[in-house]
Write an enzyme that holds these catalytic residues in place. Structure first.
Site, PDB file in Angstrom:
ATOM      1  N   GLU A 271       8.267 -40.678  37.775  1.00  0.00           N
ATOM      2  CA  GLU A 271       8.017 -39.760  38.892  1.00  0.00           C
ATOM      3  C   GLU A 271       7.980 -38.377  38.263  1.00  0.00           C
ATOM      4  OE1 GLU A 271       8.961 -37.026  40.985  1.00  0.00           O
ATOM      5  OE2 GLU A 271      10.647 -38.053  41.967  1.00  0.00           O
ATOM      6  N   CYS A 308      11.349 -32.337  43.465  1.00  0.00           N
ATOM      7  CA  CYS A 308       9.996 -32.856  43.210  1.00  0.00           C
ATOM      8  C   CYS A 308       9.113 -32.661  44.434  1.00  0.00           C
ATOM      9  CB  CYS A 308      10.024 -34.328  42.843  1.00  0.00           C
ATOM     10  SG  CYS A 308      11.620 -35.125  42.943  1.00  0.00           S
TER      11      CYS A 308
END
Lengths: 532, 532
Positions: A271, A308
């Site tokens: 990720e 994120c």
């Protein structure tokens, strides 16, 4: 509990070589608020110890993956209890290593424990096994049908890389570890070097749970390195069958390439990078530009922007309403004090990132956080920039993530241009729409593009605050992740560490219990494609 | 139906340039039995036409993936009907291009049609959408819970490479195409150059079905090339989001590397290389060595051994019972006439493969098929070799697949050695066990290894004859496939072309119908992790 600075290799601690602690093979965490190093020193785990951890994991795999579901669920719950038992020792060490406030750490601990308990429930339910039976049809013509039974098993030992920005929830006992253990995979975790003490404490909690539940030694190990050696050794080790990673695009892509070059390539779930576009549709903007601007500023600066899902890009049709949004967001940001970033490295990269935006022709700075003088050395001051659609379209550098509380507003001449920009964006974790009822028609034309570009589409909110549940996707097309077929948050994450195996004409006595006649395990199964 | 020799780009045929047909940019199929070229010439699809096919597929994606499930299912059934409507034209062309007998082609056509119908059922059921809802909890403390809804959507346009050895079931309308279309993904197929006429006929059937069902042009295209140009262009095209391939290890690994080097890496599902070990356990061997030997010889020579599941390796404990098996198998093979192989290239590779085995020190030839003089030029004559465990363990070349009716028996001194050999094998599609009740204890110790090494474990049979069903896994760890998390046969194959998308706080009117309040689509959904 004392922090030793040593790797955890199964139930053992790695040899702590006092000579080396003095030398170049040790490192220390740094308090990002004070800049002071934190004791103790952590040994860089040797290649031999990494190999030993992987070998132990491989040895543990066949036993661990056949643990009864109840035992595996209890193990996950025991990890949760052991992490909680660390009490303030963990919270304080974590605060010292990350500069994050107590409430955030305690909240993240609750999230980490909640994830482990959620996976315990998932394990007990047993749906993740995907049990399927196609019974034999001996009378079928022209050829009799064999008996086929399918279940999913773990991929094998998994390497999990701790993230800098979630010292608990995406680190040693975080989502990837919980999902892998739930799937029946032993884990070799690599601590993020920014919070090794936190990592060791949590690692010892897992080690304790392995012991308490009488599981094989190699079910869990933890290694340390502030450089790339241990991580590379881990990904290249033939016993490792999958990788979980949360971090930079550079780091994630490097792991993807390493894994693809192995003689047996393995899946990498990285990720990595997302700018999480926020689309402000005209009626919503007309009705409440100021309120959206304030909410945006709060989302942008949450956790010093080190998420994120941080909203790094705002797209809207140009006009006075958009200007109201920019003014409101800039005003709100101006009152936000700078807060510590996680590491000097992250802070340095953030400064370079906003400098790149500031000096880009056609980009103007519209706002910034409150003066950070007097704050700590690594405080991140929010920054808001504005540009026009044609500048954004031509400058690939403007599409790159700046990790931290910076965002770029793109003024679009019309809805078509806005749509075209979204169409050309790289893959994203989230795309947010701010809309009112009168915006539905425009939203409807945008949605097919948004679905193709992101793992999660959300309305009248921001991507920060990733709910841990069954319907969450924290994933998305490359480069948001290395593998858009998966999620790193929520119960669906268990599937990333599973593979199907089919059993043909096995005598009942040789079948796994879950697939035997009469369903002695009492788990959900499908027969000939329909729920039994 | 006339075969034109032109690519199908959406609803059009590619321009057929008469000048080029005469020149170097055209190729012809060859009848492997007679060696005679078959008319017409096929144009190598130009890079522009490949790009056009991919662009059309990308344009079709948003429309095609939102077709109501009933319409998508009817489309799959319409393809099946259109393939069947080709009648003997298809069967005869396929026989001419492959040398395979009528019964095999008709059987494979039935399998192909059955696959399409199975996926139509899977689409109608809607479980593949994996619908999940976590309803909002506005009262939750400390923070309210958002509304989250998840479904799976197609990855995007899929490139499907036809296989040489299944001109129907693993080619233009084969398993990968059926699974991709079922998942909502447009397909750009590349015909295998050994059977381009079969491919065009089947491609036209799909083209017809696209037309009949009023689907977008780009839902399906078909390109031709007897070299690598079109395939490389396809895998490198940014509109392509996944690849399905069945073929050699060299070819599959090349595609994996191409896909990994793209600026947006994409998943490759390559089914490549497997020697499908057969383990003969002592009591079964004692009881019925001759019968197993005869059944083995029949499985080995089925379809001239040109199956991915062909039994290329036999492992057993050495002794008189194993010798009885070898003698029986050799005798049975000796009566088997050589039959045509699919292409001169495959035949040449087979001859080199058995020559490599024949000349390997420590390997003896134990049997061979009947004299092939008088048979066609490309007839494959069965070959059986025997070696000892220590020779096999030391010679990596003996672990490689020889595509065709060749197999190697490894005499093991004891069960431990047999187990150790299986433990060190590469990933396999299938591992077969021949056993009696008294062998269960040994089988039980072997099973954990077999599960780790193969996608399908079977008892008292051979891997050939891959049942199309819900509980089938035709997959396995590398190098059997590029991605052991998946299957290329059976209904579970639909998952390879899907990715999850989550919707947060969307107004009901903007949600996909499948996720709306009140479940208007009437599909299976889970709420808070449990079936609703």
């Amino acid at each position: 509990m004392e922090i030793s600075g040593s790797a955890l290799i199964g139930q053992r601690s790695a040899q702590h070589d006092e000579h080396n602690v003095m030398g170049s093979s040790a490192f220390r965490a740094v308090n990002p608020v004070t800049g002071a190093p934190l004791e103790p020193a952590f040994m860089r785990t040797s290649a031999q110890d990494v190999a030993l951890a992987c070998e132990l994991a491989a040895k543990a795999f066949d036993t661990y993956r056949e643990t009864p579901l109840e035992q595996r669920a209890a193990f996950l719950e025991r990890i949760a209890a052991c992490v909680l038992n660390l009490g303030d020792t963990l919270v304080e060490r974590c605060m010292a290593e990350t500069g994050l406030p107590r409430a955030r750490i305690e909240g993240e601990r609750a999230r980490t424990i909640g994830q482990l308990k959620m996976f315990a429930d998932v394990v007990r339910r047993g749906e993740f096994l995907g049990l399927r039976i196609d019974p034999a049809q001996p009378q079928r013509t022209p050829a009799p049908r064999v008996d086929l039974r399918l279940r999913h098993i773990g991929l094998g030992p998994v390497a999990v890389f701790g993230a800098s920005n979630f010292p608990l929830a995406f680190s040693v006992a975080g989502g990837d570890t919980a999902a892998a253990l739930a799937a029946g995979c032993p884990v070799v975790a690599k601590a993020h070097p920014a919070h090794p003490g936190t990592s060791e404490l949590v690692g010892r909690a897992i080690q304790q749970a392995v012991h308490d539940c009488a599981l094989p030694d190699g079910t869990f190990s933890l290694v340390f390195d502030d450089s790339i050696g241990a991580g590379v050794a881990l990904v290249e080790n033939p016993h490792i069958k999958a990788v979980g990673f949360t971090g930079s695009r550079t780091g994630g892509v490097a792991l993807m390439q390493l894994a693809a070059r192995r003689s047996e390539p393995i899946p990498v779930y990285a990720e990595m990078s997302s700018i999480n576009p926020v689309l402000l549709l005209p009626h919503a903007l007309a009705a409440r530009a100021e309120a959206i601007g304030q909410a945006f500023a709060a989302a942008l600066t949450l956790g010093t922007g080190q998420f994120c899902t941080n909203p790094g890009l705002v797209l809207a049709i140009d006009g006075p309403d958009l200007q109201r949004f920019v003014d409101s967001a800039a005003a709100a940001l101006g009152t936000q004090p700078a807060t510590p970033m996680l590491t000097a490295g992250i802070h340095g990269a953030y400064l370079r990132g906003i400098e790149r935006l500031r000096t880009q022709p056609g980009v103007e700075q519209a706002g910034m956080g409150a003066d950070s003088s007097g704050a700590c050395a690594h405080a991140g001051r929010a920054a808001l920039f504005v540009t026009r659609a044609e500048v954004f379209a031509q400058q690939a550098a403007l599409h790159e993530e700046v990790f931290g509380p910076a965002s770029l507003v793109v003024r679009c001449p019309d809805a078509q241009t806005l749509h075209a920009i979204v169409e050309r964006l790289e893959g994203q974790l989230t795309i947010a729409l701010h809309l009112d009822d009168a915006d539905h028609a425009l939203a409807r034309t945008l949605l097919p593009t948004l679905e193709r570009r992101a793992g999660r589409v959300l309305v009248n909110g921001f991507g920060t605050g990733v709910e841990v549940g069954h319907a969450m996707v924290h994933g998305g097309p490359f480069p948001a992740t290395s593998d858009g077929r998966s999620t790193s948050v929520g119960s669906l994450a268990i599937t990333r560490f599973l593979r199907p195996v089919s059993y043909q004409d096995l005598p009942d006595a040789l079948l796994p219990e879950t697939l035997r006649a009469g369903n002695p395990a009492g788990l959900p199964r499908s027969v000939d494609g329909a729920p039994a």
